[in-house]
Motif scaffolding. Structure first.
Motif, short mmCIF file in Angstrom:
data_model
loop_
_atom_site.label_atom_id
_atom_site.label_comp_id
_atom_site.label_asym_id
_atom_site.label_seq_id
_atom_site.Cartn_x
_atom_site.Cartn_y
_atom_site.Cartn_z
N SER A 1 0.82 -1.21 0.00
CA SER A 1 0.00 0.00 0.00
C SER A 1 0.85 1.26 0.00
CB SER A 1 -0.95 0.00 1.20
OG SER A 1 -0.25 0.09 2.43
N GLN A 2 2.01 1.22 0.66
CA GLN A 2 2.88 2.38 0.67
C GLN A 2 3.47 2.65 -0.71
OE1 GLN A 2 5.79 2.08 3.82
NE2 GLN A 2 4.24 2.05 5.43
N VAL A 3 3.88 1.59 -1.40
CA VAL A 3 4.39 1.76 -2.76
C VAL A 3 3.28 2.29 -3.67
CG1 VAL A 3 5.36 0.60 -4.79
CG2 VAL A 3 6.14 -0.04 -2.50
N ASN A 4 2.08 1.72 -3.53
CA ASN A 4 0.95 2.17 -4.35
C ASN A 4 0.66 3.65 -4.13
OD1 ASN A 4 0.65 -0.40 -5.36
ND2 ASN A 4 -1.01 -0.96 -3.98
N GLU A 5 0.69 4.07 -2.87
CA GLU A 5 0.41 5.48 -2.56
C GLU A 5 1.48 6.39 -3.17
OE1 GLU A 5 -1.45 8.87 -1.07
OE2 GLU A 5 -2.18 6.80 -1.25
N MET A 6 2.74 6.00 -3.05
CA MET A 6 3.81 6.81 -3.60
C MET A 6 3.67 6.94 -5.12
SD MET A 6 6.44 8.72 -3.07
CE MET A 6 6.93 8.36 -1.37
N LEU A 7 3.36 5.84 -5.78
CA LEU A 7 3.20 5.87 -7.23
C LEU A 7 2.03 6.77 -7.63
CD1 LEU A 7 3.78 2.11 -8.15
CD2 LEU A 7 5.39 4.01 -8.33
N THR A 8 0.94 6.69 -6.88
CA THR A 8 -0.23 7.52 -7.17
C THR A 8 0.09 8.99 -7.01
OG1 THR A 8 -1.75 5.76 -6.47
CG2 THR A 8 -2.61 8.01 -6.50
N GLN A 9 0.78 9.33 -5.93
CA GLN A 9 1.13 10.72 -5.67
C GLN A 9 2.11 11.24 -6.72
OE1 GLN A 9 -0.16 12.80 -3.55
NE2 GLN A 9 -1.44 11.32 -2.46
N MET A 10 3.08 10.40 -7.12
CA MET A 10 4.02 10.81 -8.16
C MET A 10 3.29 11.12 -9.46
SD MET A 10 7.12 8.06 -7.60
CE MET A 10 7.78 8.37 -9.25
#
Length: 220
Positions: free
Chosen positions: A99-108
């Motif tokens: 979920s942390q990787v997913n959130e970072m990718l979404t924000q990027m």
């Protein structure tokens, strides 16, 4: 990579997602500072420890807040130790790691400013993260000519002229970084460096202290 061209492209476009990777001390964060300066923007630096939280979901909220802060300030956003949040999801063992990787990718993906991710562990990054970067720029160890320029500059800061006779020995130090020169100059406040030979010796000690240098010193 021609960094002058990168600077001009960022100045014209006003946005970009960059990955700076390479060994510690090679100037990744320093170049981020330089970019913010030449673009006349504030610099917002975040590290893994600024975002990580023991509470479920809070790390993701901190990520979102980081991007929102950069957006509000029109800042160059530099995330150091970015590999902490962009690790390959194939190796994840816990749901929150994904979920942390997913959130970072979404924000990027949603961020329209200038975002720089800095890492020493390029091989561990998620493939989807790599695709989202416009440029992936390798900051490597200094080449002999670059090391000599920095050697001369360090010598001047220390109050003497660089001895040309040390140049060939300097070229044999293959693990030198700008950070090594900065460290040695700081050391001189406690242990005075008065000659080129002493400066060369201190730089050699910095190289030998690195994991790669220790391996070479025992024959591997």
């Amino acid at each position: 990579c021609d960094l002058a061209t990168v600077k001009e492209g960022l100045r014209i476009q006003g946005q970009g997602r960059l990955c700076f990777f390479g060994p510690p001390g090679t100037g990744k964060t320093a170049f981020g500072r330089h970019l913010a300066e030449v673009l006349d923007r504030p610099l917002l630096i975040k590290r893994a420890s600024d975002l990580q939280s023991m509470w479920v979901g809070q790390t993701e909220k901190n990520m979102a807040k980081m991007f929102e802060e950069a957006r509000a300030e029109n800042a160059v956003l530099l995330l150091d130790e970015a590999d902490s949040f962009l690790q390959d999801r194939k190796g994840a063992q816990r749901s929150w790691e994904i979920s942390q990787v997913n959130e970072m990718l979404t924000q990027m993906e949603a961020f329209e400013g200038i975002f720089i991710a800095s890492t020493n562990l390029m091989d561990s990054l998620d493939a989807a993260a790599l695709r989202r970067f416009d440029l992936k720029i390798h900051f490597d160890y200094l080449k002999p000519d670059q090391a000599w320029v920095m050697f001369q500059d360090a010598a001047r800061k220390l109050g003497f002229e660089a001895d040309e006779a040390t140049r060939s020995a300097l070229a044999r130090l293959k693990l030198l970084t700008p950070g090594d020169f900065a460290n040695v100059v700081r050391q001189s406040r406690l242990r005075v460096i008065a000659t080129s030979a002493e400066l060369l010796g201190r730089l050699g000690a910095e190289c030998e202290a690195k994991p790669e240098g220790r391996r070479k010193s025992v024959g591997f």
